[in-house]
Design a protein around this motif. Structure first.
Motif, PDB file in Angstrom:
ATOM      1  N   ASN A  45       0.838  -1.185   0.000  1.00 46.42           N
ATOM      2  CA  ASN A  45       0.000   0.000   0.000  1.00 46.42           C
ATOM      3  C   ASN A  45       0.884   1.250   0.000  1.00 46.42           C
ATOM      4  OD1 ASN A  45       0.830   0.461   2.707  1.00 46.42           O
ATOM      5  ND2 ASN A  45      -0.887  -0.767   3.483  1.00 46.42           N
ATOM      6  N   ALA A  51       1.421   3.566   2.245  1.00 49.66           N
ATOM      7  CA  ALA A  51       2.225   3.762   3.455  1.00 49.66           C
ATOM      8  C   ALA A  51       3.489   2.895   3.437  1.00 49.66           C
ATOM      9  CB  ALA A  51       1.386   3.452   4.696  1.00 49.66           C
ATOM     10  N   ILE A  65       6.012   4.425   0.941  1.00 50.37           N
ATOM     11  CA  ILE A  65       6.608   5.650   1.466  1.00 50.37           C
ATOM     12  C   ILE A  65       7.611   5.343   2.566  1.00 50.37           C
ATOM     13  CG2 ILE A  65       6.091   7.769   2.739  1.00 50.37           C
ATOM     14  CD1 ILE A  65       5.412   7.775  -0.295  1.00 50.37           C
ATOM     15  N   GLU A  66       7.309   4.365   3.391  1.00 49.86           N
ATOM     16  CA  GLU A  66       8.228   3.984   4.469  1.00 49.86           C
ATOM     17  C   GLU A  66       9.552   3.484   3.911  1.00 49.86           C
ATOM     18  OE1 GLU A  66       9.779   3.271   8.298  1.00 49.86           O
ATOM     19  OE2 GLU A  66       8.206   4.579   7.504  1.00 49.86           O
ATOM     20  N   GLN A 101       3.014  10.537  -4.266  1.00 50.35           N
ATOM     21  CA  GLN A 101       3.555  10.800  -2.932  1.00 50.35           C
ATOM     22  C   GLN A 101       5.045  10.478  -2.858  1.00 50.35           C
ATOM     23  OE1 GLN A 101       1.211   9.532   0.475  1.00 50.35           O
ATOM     24  NE2 GLN A 101      -0.658   9.441  -0.777  1.00 50.35           N
TER      25      GLN A 101
END
Length: 377
Positions: free
Chosen positions: A172, A174, A177-178, A223
Motif C-alpha cells: 500500500n 504507506a 513511502i516507508e 507521494q
C-alpha cells in the motif's frame, strides 16, 4: 581506430545465490558453478577486454560497472584482477561501481572492494519490509539491509545508491513511502526508485502475484516523487534520484555514448566513424568462455533505420535538454531524420522545442512510451 564518444565498461558476473521470481537478468545459481569455472570465467573476461583494446587507443574509460547476477559474490581478489588489467585506461575521475546485495557482503569485504579501487556501490535492497522481501524472493531481511547500508558508510564509501522497488505484491501507499524514508535515513546520496514490472520469462510471469491497483500505483508515485524531493533527491532520469552525483555509467547509456560489455550476455555498442556497431555475448557462462577462446570479435553494424528509435529510447530517459547536434554526433545521421516526429510530439504537448534543443514536458514524462512509438514507424 579511436572512438569519438565517451566510453564506459560493463563487466557481467552471472551468478547469484538464487534467482528471484521477478528477475529476467542473465543469472544462474552459484551452487551450480565450480571453482574452476569461476577461474576460467575471469580469464575469459581479461581475454575479451584485450580484444577491445584496439578501440581504446588514446582513450580513457569514464566508468566501469560490475553488474550481475550478484557481483558481491565476486571475490575482491578476482575483481582486483579485472581492475588491474584495465588500469591503463582508468583516470582519477573514472567511476568504478559495483552492485551488492545484502546477505552476500560483510564489512571486511566492502573494505576490500574499496581498497582495490571501487568508488561507488549500489545496494539492491528493494524493500525494508520483511513481508515484501519474502514476496520478492529476496534472501535478506530488513535487518540485513540496514546493516549492509551502514557497513557501506563504515567502509569509506561516500557515493552509494540504494535500489528500491514500488508497486510490490500487496503493497500500500504507506509501505512504499516507508521504504523511501528508511533508505534516505541510511545516508545514500543516490536512489533508484522504480516500479516492479512483470516479465514473461520469469517465475512471476508464469504465476503473476496480486499487485496494487492502478489508482494505488498513481498515489504511490505522486507521494513518492514528492517525498524524494523533500528529502533532497532530485529526479534526473526516469528512475534515478540524486543529492549530488549522478551515476556516470548509466548516464553514458542514456546519452547514447559508447560502451564495452564483457562477460556472459554482455552487450557492447561502438560508434566507429559514422557507423554504429553492436555485439552481444553468449549468455551461458560455459558457452561464453568457449566463445572468447576463439579469439575473434565480431561486431554487427546497426541499420541506420534503427538508430532514431535507439537514440530516443535512451536519450529521452534522462531529462536534460537535448541539443539538436546530439543526434548527429552520436548516430552520424542528420537531425532532419527525426525533426518531423519531434515536432509532432511537440504539437501533442509532449515536448518543448526551441532554436537549439528540446526536452520532455511534464506530460511527456508520463507519456514517454507514446513518443517512442512514433519512432517505431
Amino acid at each position: 581506430m579511436t572512438l569519438s564518444l565517451p566510453v564506459g565498461l560493463y563487466v557481467h558476473y552471472p551468478w547469484c545465490v538464487r534467482k528471484c521470481p521477478y528477475c529476467d537478468f542473465n543469472s544462474y545459481p552459484v551452487k551450480n558453478r565450480s571453482a574452476s569455472e569461476e577461474n576460467s570465467y575471469v580469464n575469459a573476461l581479461l581475454s575479451e577486454f584485450s580484444l577491445y583494446e584496439k578501440y581504446l587507443e588514446g582513450r580513457s574509460l569514464i566508468s566501469v560497472y560490475f553488474g550481475g547476477g550478484t557481483p558481491s559474490l565476486f571475490s575482491p581478489k578476482d575483481m582486483g584482477r579485472v581492475i588491474d588489467r584495465i588500469s591503463p585506461y582508468l583516470t582519477e575521475n573514472t567511476e568504478i561501481s559495483m552492485e551488492a546485495n545484502p546477505g552476500t557482503v560483510k564489512l571486511d569485504n566492502l573494505k576490500d572492494y574499496r581498497s582495490i579501487g571501487v568508488n561507488r556501490i549500489s545496494i539492491g535492497v528493494q524493500s525494508f519490509n520483511d513481508t515484501s522481501l519474502k514476496a520478492l524472493g529476496r534472501i535478506h531481511s530488513s535487518k540485513d539491509a540496514v546493516m549492509c547500508c551502514e557497513n557501506v558508510i563504515k567502509a569509506g564509501f561516500d557515493n552509494f545508491n540504494i535500489d528500491i522497488m514500488h508497486g510490490l505484491p500487496k503493497q500500500n501507499v504507506a509501505m512504499a513511502i516507508e521504504d523511501i524514508n528508511r533508505a534516505a535515513e541510511l545516508g545514500c546520496n543516490h536512489m533508484s526508485w522504480y516500479e516492479l514490472t512483470i516479465e514473461e520469462d520469469t517465475a512471476f510471469g508464469l504465476n503473476p502475484p496480486v499487485l496494487p491497483s492502478e489508482d494505488a500505483l498513481s498515489d504511490i508515485e505522486e507521494q513518492g516523487f514528492n517525498l524524494l524531493s523533500e528529502k533532497g533527491f532530485r529526479r534526473y532520469e526516469v528512475s534515478g534520484f540524486t543529492k549530488d552525483r549522478r551515476c556516470i555509467h548509466n548516464q553514458n547509456y542514456w546519452y547514447f555514448g559508447d560502451y564495452i560489455g564483457i562477460g556472459a550476455g554482455a552487450h557492447s555498442k561502438l560508434k566507429l566513424e559514422d557507423n554504429t556497431f553492436r555485439k552481444a555475448n553468449h549468455e551461458v557462462p560455459s558457452e561464453y568462455i568457449s566463445q572468447i577462446e576463439t579469439g575473434s570479435l565480431e561486431l554487427r553494424k546497426v541499420n541506420s533505420e534503427d538508430l532514431p528509435f535507439e537514440f530516443m529510447l535512451n536519450r529521452l530517459r534522462i531529462f536534460d535538454d537535448i541539443g539538436y547536434d546530439e543526434f548527429e554526433q552520436t548516430t552520424g545521421l542528420s537531425f532532419e531524420t527525426v525533426r518531423e516526429k519531434l515536432e509532432e510530439a511537440q504539437s501533442l504537448g509532449l515536448l518543448e522545442m526551441n532554436s537549439e534543443s528540446y526536452r520532455l514536458t511534464s506530460k511527456g514524462k508520463w507519456m514517454l512510451n507514446d513518443i517512442l512509438e512514433m519512432f517505431l514507424d
